[in-house]
Write a protein that holds these residues in place. Structure first.
Motif, PDB file in Angstrom:
ATOM      1  N   LEU A 363       0.811  -1.212   0.000  1.00 32.77           N
ATOM      2  CA  LEU A 363       0.000   0.000   0.000  1.00 32.77           C
ATOM      3  C   LEU A 363       0.849   1.269   0.000  1.00 32.77           C
ATOM      4  O   LEU A 363       0.451   2.296  -0.555  1.00 32.77           O
ATOM      5  CB  LEU A 363      -0.926   0.003   1.224  1.00 32.77           C
ATOM      6  CG  LEU A 363      -2.077  -1.007   1.206  1.00 32.77           C
ATOM      7  CD1 LEU A 363      -2.736  -1.091   2.568  1.00 32.77           C
ATOM      8  CD2 LEU A 363      -3.100  -0.645   0.135  1.00 32.77           C
ATOM      9  N   ALA A 364       2.030   1.206   0.632  1.00 34.17           N
ATOM     10  CA  ALA A 364       2.875   2.395   0.736  1.00 34.17           C
ATOM     11  C   ALA A 364       3.627   2.705  -0.556  1.00 34.17           C
ATOM     12  O   ALA A 364       3.862   3.872  -0.878  1.00 34.17           O
ATOM     13  CB  ALA A 364       3.872   2.227   1.883  1.00 34.17           C
ATOM     14  N   ALA A 365       4.021   1.677  -1.297  1.00 38.59           N
ATOM     15  CA  ALA A 365       4.861   1.893  -2.488  1.00 38.59           C
ATOM     16  C   ALA A 365       4.245   2.859  -3.505  1.00 38.59           C
ATOM     17  O   ALA A 365       4.930   3.782  -3.972  1.00 38.59           O
ATOM     18  CB  ALA A 365       5.193   0.550  -3.137  1.00 38.59           C
ATOM     19  N   PRO A 366       2.963   2.682  -3.896  1.00 40.23           N
ATOM     20  CA  PRO A 366       2.395   3.643  -4.848  1.00 40.23           C
ATOM     21  C   PRO A 366       2.272   5.056  -4.281  1.00 40.23           C
ATOM     22  O   PRO A 366       2.366   6.034  -5.034  1.00 40.23           O
ATOM     23  CB  PRO A 366       1.023   3.054  -5.184  1.00 40.23           C
ATOM     24  CG  PRO A 366       0.708   2.109  -4.073  1.00 40.23           C
ATOM     25  CD  PRO A 366       2.018   1.585  -3.604  1.00 40.23           C
ATOM     26  N   LEU A 367       2.090   5.171  -2.954  1.00 40.07           N
ATOM     27  CA  LEU A 367       2.089   6.505  -2.355  1.00 40.07           C
ATOM     28  C   LEU A 367       3.445   7.168  -2.519  1.00 40.07           C
ATOM     29  O   LEU A 367       3.542   8.366  -2.786  1.00 40.07           O
ATOM     30  CB  LEU A 367       1.748   6.431  -0.864  1.00 40.07           C
ATOM     31  CG  LEU A 367       0.393   5.875  -0.428  1.00 40.07           C
ATOM     32  CD1 LEU A 367       0.181   6.173   1.056  1.00 40.07           C
ATOM     33  CD2 LEU A 367      -0.730   6.467  -1.234  1.00 40.07           C
ATOM     34  N   CYS A 368       4.511   6.386  -2.329  1.00 41.98           N
ATOM     35  CA  CYS A 368       5.871   6.914  -2.489  1.00 41.98           C
ATOM     36  C   CYS A 368       6.073   7.456  -3.902  1.00 41.98           C
ATOM     37  O   CYS A 368       6.601   8.553  -4.097  1.00 41.98           O
ATOM     38  CB  CYS A 368       6.904   5.831  -2.204  1.00 41.98           C
ATOM     39  SG  CYS A 368       6.991   5.283  -0.489  1.00 41.98           S
ATOM     40  N   LEU A 369       5.621   6.671  -4.884  1.00 38.33           N
ATOM     41  CA  LEU A 369       5.765   7.111  -6.274  1.00 38.33           C
ATOM     42  C   LEU A 369       4.996   8.402  -6.519  1.00 38.33           C
ATOM     43  O   LEU A 369       5.543   9.377  -7.064  1.00 38.33           O
ATOM     44  CB  LEU A 369       5.278   6.013  -7.224  1.00 38.33           C
ATOM     45  CG  LEU A 369       5.289   6.372  -8.710  1.00 38.33           C
ATOM     46  CD1 LEU A 369       6.700   6.714  -9.177  1.00 38.33           C
ATOM     47  CD2 LEU A 369       4.703   5.240  -9.549  1.00 38.33           C
ATOM     48  N   ASP A 370       3.741   8.438  -6.106  1.00 36.04           N
ATOM     49  CA  ASP A 370       2.923   9.629  -6.350  1.00 36.04           C
ATOM     50  C   ASP A 370       3.476  10.853  -5.628  1.00 36.04           C
ATOM     51  O   ASP A 370       3.545  11.950  -6.197  1.00 36.04           O
ATOM     52  CB  ASP A 370       1.485   9.383  -5.890  1.00 36.04           C
ATOM     53  CG  ASP A 370       0.740   8.421  -6.812  1.00 36.04           C
ATOM     54  OD1 ASP A 370       1.270   8.080  -7.885  1.00 36.04           O
ATOM     55  OD2 ASP A 370      -0.376   8.006  -6.449  1.00 36.04           O
ATOM     56  N   LEU A 371       3.876  10.686  -4.381  1.00 27.60           N
ATOM     57  CA  LEU A 371       4.407  11.815  -3.613  1.00 27.60           C
ATOM     58  C   LEU A 371       5.687  12.362  -4.239  1.00 27.60           C
ATOM     59  O   LEU A 371       5.895  13.582  -4.286  1.00 27.60           O
ATOM     60  CB  LEU A 371       4.653  11.400  -2.163  1.00 27.60           C
ATOM     61  CG  LEU A 371       3.398  11.299  -1.292  1.00 27.60           C
ATOM     62  CD1 LEU A 371       3.682  10.521  -0.014  1.00 27.60           C
ATOM     63  CD2 LEU A 371       2.863  12.689  -0.946  1.00 27.60           C
TER      64      LEU A 371
END
Length: 435
Positions: A363-371
């Motif tokens: 769940l965190a990985a795509p947030l990292c990319l978007d941020l």
């Protein structure tokens, strides 16, 4: 439609990640696999979401990259800092988040990502004991060594731009002290006098990043950039900052479900949230001082969604408790339970139970990319300081509490802020309003 004044995303984008653990290696592996066409970046809004722009006959739905110039996955170069010296391939295997067959195709690239020695103070994360650590005599020297790392990385990889992302463990709670954190001058003085009580290692990373012209993203609930001194530095360097704490599992559910209760005008008696987690983050959070930092972040969500001032009959007296329990057998497979006690017509009680069996790093990985992509975009668009439009991705959104500003925690209002910012940077009218 106005002219788009955002600078193009030309050249390589360096993403320097503080921490080379489960979240970081899952993020890096996924990006490397996706750009080879071997995996899909599912969960990333910059890669999948579409936003309406225009109205009436002019209305159309476009992906983020068709509205604003985002960096391409093929232009990303990764680097890390970590207290453990294992390269990203070794760390990804050790984390046991991804299957071996989903790591092996990019093993060659991951092995080249070797963490630089971390700026670390064991007093801030007592459960970690790695020895890949900088020998700095003061907090100010920590900053200087980190700035040198950023410059060397930029030069070595010919990066046009760099974003620095904190994906490391939660530090112990550092209360805001206006005498130290209130002005940039006071912060710098504390760093130079090696005030280790008020200056966390994460603050050294943030100071170094902003000073080197890099946006900084705080993915943990640390105080780090949530202080006036850092806001002043971000304004001085004209760099974006975002934080704090990735909104992945339970808080994502809470920020999306609480509006259902509020919109339906149901009352709340209590909300009990508990988690089990077994990865390195769970180990660190098993320390009470570190959990306190996380608790403050998680508890802040409800009070700005279900407001006692607006609906005293419904929300003036509810009980809210959050717990995280370290449970090694689950590793990265986090499980969250929410027990919600509500009441309805004539005060009659009801209950809601939510059980979310999630994967923390997935769940965190795509947030990292978007941020990272959106912070880089903000920098090229000339947006500096707190990036409120990124609140959608964060548990405890930054806000100017010195002016009694309230954070927006309502998920759908956060999404409106995100869409409007993308529209505006793309030259379109930011045409949705928040109630």
């Amino acid at each position: 439609m106005k002219a788009n004044t955002v600078l193009p995303a030309e050249g390589k984008l360096g993403i320097l990640i503080v921490g080379n653990g489960a979240v970081a290696t899952t993020f890096m592996t996924g990006v490397l696999m996706a750009r080879r066409g071997l995996a899909k970046p599912v969960g990333s809004m910059t890669q999948y979401d579409r936003i309406r722009v225009g109205r009436g006959e002019e209305k159309k739905y476009l992906s983020y990259g068709d509205i604003v110039p985002l960096a391409s996955l093929s232009d990303i170069v990764f680097g890390t800092w970590d207290v453990y010296p294992q390269n990203a391939y070794q760390a990804a295997v050790y984390a046991e988040v991804l299957k071996r067959e989903d790591i092996e195709p990019v093993r060659d690239e991951l092995e080249q990502i070797v963490p630089m020695p971390a700026a670390f103070d064991r007093n801030y994360a007592k459960r970690l004991d790695g020895d890949n650590v900088k020998a700095a005599s003061s907090r100010w020297e920590m900053v200087e060594l980190l700035r040198e790392d950023i410059r060397n990385f930029r030069s070595r990889h010919s990066c046009a731009r760099i974003v620095v992302l904190w994906a490391a463990s939660t530090e112990i709670y550092v209360p805001v002290d206006r005498k130290v954190h209130g002005t940039l001058e006071a912060l710098e003085r504390a760093m130079k006098t090696d005030d280790r009580q008020h200056i966390a290692p994460s603050m050294c990373y943030a100071y170094a990043a902003l000073s080197e012209g890099c946006p900084f993203i705080m993915g943990a609930p640390n105080t780090t950039v949530d202080i006036p001194a850092m806001w002043q530095l971000a304004e001085k360097t004209r760099m974006p900052i975002a934080g704090k704490d990735f909104k992945t599992g339970q808080t994502l559910v809470k920020s999306g479900f609480a509006p259902i209760i509020g919109t339906r005008c149901l009352g709340l008696s209590g909300w009990f949230s508990t988690n089990i987690l077994g990865n390195r983050d769970g180990l660190v959070l098993d320390e009470p001082d570190n959990f306190r930092t996380k608790e403050v972040s998680k508890l802040s969500t409800l009070e700005t969604i279900l407001e006692a001032e607006r609906q005293p009959d419904l929300y003036s007296d509810y009980f809210h408790k959050v717990r995280i329990n370290y449970y090694p057998p689950r590793n990265d497979n986090k499980e969250g339970w929410d027990n919600i006690d509500i009441f309805g017509w004539m005060g009659y009680p009801m209950q809601i139970k939510i059980n979310f069996l999630c994967r923390d790093s997935i769940l965190a990985a795509p947030l990292c990319l978007d941020l990272c992509l959106l912070s880089d975009l903000a920098a090229r668009a000339g947006r500096w300081g707190i990036q409120r439009f990124l609140s959608f991705y964060l548990k405890s959104p930054m806000h100017d509490y010195t002016q009694e500003e309230q954070p927006v925690n309502h998920l759908y209002q956060q999404y409106t802020m995100l869409k409007n910012a993308i529209r505006e940077m793309g030259g379109y009218e930011p045409d949705e309003e928040m109630d």
